[in-house]
Motif scaffolding. Structure first.
Motif, PDB file in Angstrom:
ATOM      1  N   UNK A  18     -42.969   9.148  -9.935  1.00 49.25           N
ATOM      2  CA  UNK A  18     -44.195   9.209  -9.133  1.00 49.25           C
ATOM      3  C   UNK A  18     -45.168  10.169  -9.792  1.00 49.25           C
ATOM      4  N   UNK A  19     -46.448  10.041  -9.594  1.00 42.96           N
ATOM      5  CA  UNK A  19     -47.134   8.927  -8.950  1.00 42.96           C
ATOM      6  C   UNK A  19     -47.278   7.760  -9.918  1.00 42.96           C
ATOM      7  N   UNK A  20     -47.766   6.648  -9.406  1.00 44.57           N
ATOM      8  CA  UNK A  20     -48.119   5.465 -10.200  1.00 44.57           C
ATOM      9  C   UNK A  20     -46.977   4.937 -11.061  1.00 44.57           C
ATOM     10  N   UNK A  21     -45.900   4.448 -10.437  1.00 43.08           N
ATOM     11  CA  UNK A  21     -44.779   3.933 -11.229  1.00 43.08           C
ATOM     12  C   UNK A  21     -45.168   2.810 -12.191  1.00 43.08           C
ATOM     13  N   UNK A  22     -46.166   2.006 -11.838  1.00 41.49           N
ATOM     14  CA  UNK A  22     -46.605   0.947 -12.745  1.00 41.49           C
ATOM     15  C   UNK A  22     -47.170   1.493 -14.043  1.00 41.49           C
ATOM     16  N   UNK A  23     -47.877   2.593 -13.943  1.00 42.05           N
ATOM     17  CA  UNK A  23     -48.415   3.224 -15.150  1.00 42.05           C
ATOM     18  C   UNK A  23     -47.288   3.808 -15.989  1.00 42.05           C
ATOM     19  N   UNK A  24     -46.306   4.423 -15.342  1.00 37.29           N
ATOM     20  CA  UNK A  24     -45.139   4.926 -16.081  1.00 37.29           C
ATOM     21  C   UNK A  24     -44.411   3.783 -16.777  1.00 37.29           C
ATOM     22  N   UNK A  25     -44.266   2.645 -16.068  1.00 35.68           N
ATOM     23  CA  UNK A  25     -43.614   1.485 -16.679  1.00 35.68           C
ATOM     24  C   UNK A  25     -44.373   0.986 -17.895  1.00 35.68           C
ATOM     25  N   UNK A  26     -45.701   0.967 -17.791  1.00 37.90           N
ATOM     26  CA  UNK A  26     -46.531   0.547 -18.926  1.00 37.90           C
ATOM     27  C   UNK A  26     -46.423   1.528 -20.086  1.00 37.90           C
ATOM     28  N   UNK A  27     -46.373   2.809 -19.774  1.00 35.99           N
ATOM     29  CA  UNK A  27     -46.246   3.828 -20.827  1.00 35.99           C
ATOM     30  C   UNK A  27     -44.914   3.728 -21.555  1.00 35.99           C
ATOM     31  N   UNK A  28     -43.831   3.570 -20.812  1.00 34.52           N
ATOM     32  CA  UNK A  28     -42.506   3.497 -21.443  1.00 34.52           C
ATOM     33  C   UNK A  28     -42.361   2.212 -22.257  1.00 34.52           C
ATOM     34  N   UNK A  29     -43.127   1.192 -21.915  1.00 37.31           N
ATOM     35  CA  UNK A  29     -43.081  -0.066 -22.667  1.00 37.31           C
ATOM     36  C   UNK A  29     -43.518   0.133 -24.114  1.00 37.31           C
ATOM     37  N   UNK A  30     -44.443   1.048 -24.342  1.00 33.60           N
ATOM     38  CA  UNK A  30     -44.989   1.213 -25.695  1.00 33.60           C
ATOM     39  C   UNK A  30     -43.959   1.728 -26.702  1.00 33.60           C
ATOM     40  N   UNK A  31     -43.249   2.828 -26.442  1.00 34.27           N
ATOM     41  CA  UNK A  31     -42.248   3.252 -27.439  1.00 34.27           C
ATOM     42  C   UNK A  31     -41.078   2.273 -27.559  1.00 34.27           C
ATOM     43  N   UNK A  32     -40.692   1.647 -26.452  1.00 33.90           N
ATOM     44  CA  UNK A  32     -39.605   0.661 -26.540  1.00 33.90           C
ATOM     45  C   UNK A  32     -40.052  -0.515 -27.409  1.00 33.90           C
ATOM     46  N   UNK A  33     -41.264  -1.003 -27.174  1.00 35.26           N
ATOM     47  CA  UNK A  33     -41.800  -2.103 -27.977  1.00 35.26           C
ATOM     48  C   UNK A  33     -41.938  -1.720 -29.440  1.00 35.26           C
ATOM     49  N   UNK A  34     -42.365  -0.489 -29.683  1.00 30.49           N
ATOM     50  CA  UNK A  34     -42.503   0.010 -31.057  1.00 30.49           C
ATOM     51  C   UNK A  34     -41.158  -0.018 -31.780  1.00 30.49           C
ATOM     52  N   UNK A  35     -40.109   0.438 -31.109  1.00 30.47           N
ATOM     53  CA  UNK A  35     -38.778   0.454 -31.719  1.00 30.47           C
ATOM     54  C   UNK A  35     -38.319  -0.974 -32.019  1.00 30.47           C
ATOM     55  N   UNK A  36     -38.515  -1.889 -31.080  1.00 29.07           N
ATOM     56  CA  UNK A  36     -38.131  -3.287 -31.309  1.00 29.07           C
ATOM     57  C   UNK A  36     -38.893  -3.846 -32.507  1.00 29.07           C
ATOM     58  N   UNK A  80     -43.635  -3.780 -18.105  1.00 24.86           N
ATOM     59  CA  UNK A  80     -43.169  -3.744 -19.501  1.00 24.86           C
ATOM     60  C   UNK A  80     -43.523  -5.059 -20.189  1.00 24.86           C
ATOM     61  N   UNK A  81     -43.225  -6.173 -19.540  1.00 28.18           N
ATOM     62  CA  UNK A  81     -43.516  -7.483 -20.128  1.00 28.18           C
ATOM     63  C   UNK A  81     -45.022  -7.652 -20.341  1.00 28.18           C
ATOM     64  N   UNK A  82     -45.806  -7.318 -19.330  1.00 29.11           N
ATOM     65  CA  UNK A  82     -47.252  -7.442 -19.456  1.00 29.11           C
ATOM     66  C   UNK A  82     -47.832  -6.554 -20.532  1.00 29.11           C
ATOM     67  N   UNK A  83     -47.342  -5.326 -20.612  1.00 21.20           N
ATOM     68  CA  UNK A  83     -47.830  -4.392 -21.636  1.00 21.20           C
ATOM     69  C   UNK A  83     -47.456  -4.882 -23.023  1.00 21.20           C
ATOM     70  N   UNK A  84     -46.267  -5.444 -23.167  1.00 22.89           N
ATOM     71  CA  UNK A  84     -45.872  -5.984 -24.469  1.00 22.89           C
ATOM     72  C   UNK A  84     -46.768  -7.143 -24.874  1.00 22.89           C
ATOM     73  N   UNK A  85     -47.130  -7.991 -23.931  1.00 20.40           N
ATOM     74  CA  UNK A  85     -48.044  -9.092 -24.251  1.00 20.40           C
ATOM     75  C   UNK A  85     -49.391  -8.525 -24.679  1.00 20.40           C
ATOM     76  N   UNK A  86     -49.858  -7.503 -23.987  1.00 21.55           N
ATOM     77  CA  UNK A  86     -51.151  -6.893 -24.304  1.00 21.55           C
ATOM     78  C   UNK A  86     -51.168  -6.274 -25.700  1.00 21.55           C
TER      79      UNK A  86
END
Length: 165
Positions: A18-36, A80-86
């Protein structure tokens, strides 16, 4: 609900931040996507988007079974999925140009901000998908927001490279 569904749906409990779990999810998507991307390149990253979508759809269905709220805030696998598409156009450009993807940091920033804007304000098809009130709608609204953000990133990149430079 199984622990596996909760782990996938909340992206290893990031959705409880908290706050804004969606923003946290989008943020964590970036390093995970980078590693992949670093491990397997652009096409593995694209495959990861597809796998994450279907696993997220399943996890969301499990986590919302029997609930009135079809989109609890702790479910962030859709972000995460949406951020990866973006961010996909940025990874594609780095692959195509054979450059370090971190050099394209303005694209990263644009992808993040545009995805969050489309996800929060839910224009047109994003809102339509969100109103489905089911697990597929939870996933689709972020997929569509990611597509809108990806198109916007491409337009901004073209404007920058063709008009400004």
């Amino acid at each position: 609900m199984t622990l596996l569904a909760r782990l996938i749906g909340t992206v290893c409990f990031v959705g409880y931040m908290k706050p804004a779990p969606g923003t946290w999810g989008s943020l964590v998507a970036l390093p995970i996507g980078f590693v992949i991307y670093q491990v397997g390149g652009f096409w593995l990253f694209c495959a990861a988007i597809i796998v994450a979508f279907f696993k997220g759809w399943w996890a969301t269905a499990q986590m919302t079974k029997g609930l009135e709220n079809h989109d609890p805030s702790e479910i962030v696998v859709d972000e995460v999925v949406g951020q990866w598409i973006a961010i996909a156009p940025v990874f594609f450009a780095a692959t195509r140009l054979d450059i370090d993807v971190t050099l394209l940091w303005p694209g990263w920033l644009a992808a993040f901000l545009l995805f969050r804007a489309f996800d929060i304000f839910k224009p047109w098809l994003v809102g339509w998908a969100d109103r489905r009130d089911d697990a597929l709608g939870v996933m689709l609204d972020d997929v569509i927001a990611g597509i809108f953000a990806a198109i916007s990133v491409l337009i901004l990149a073209a404007f920058f490279h063709l008009v400004i430079m």
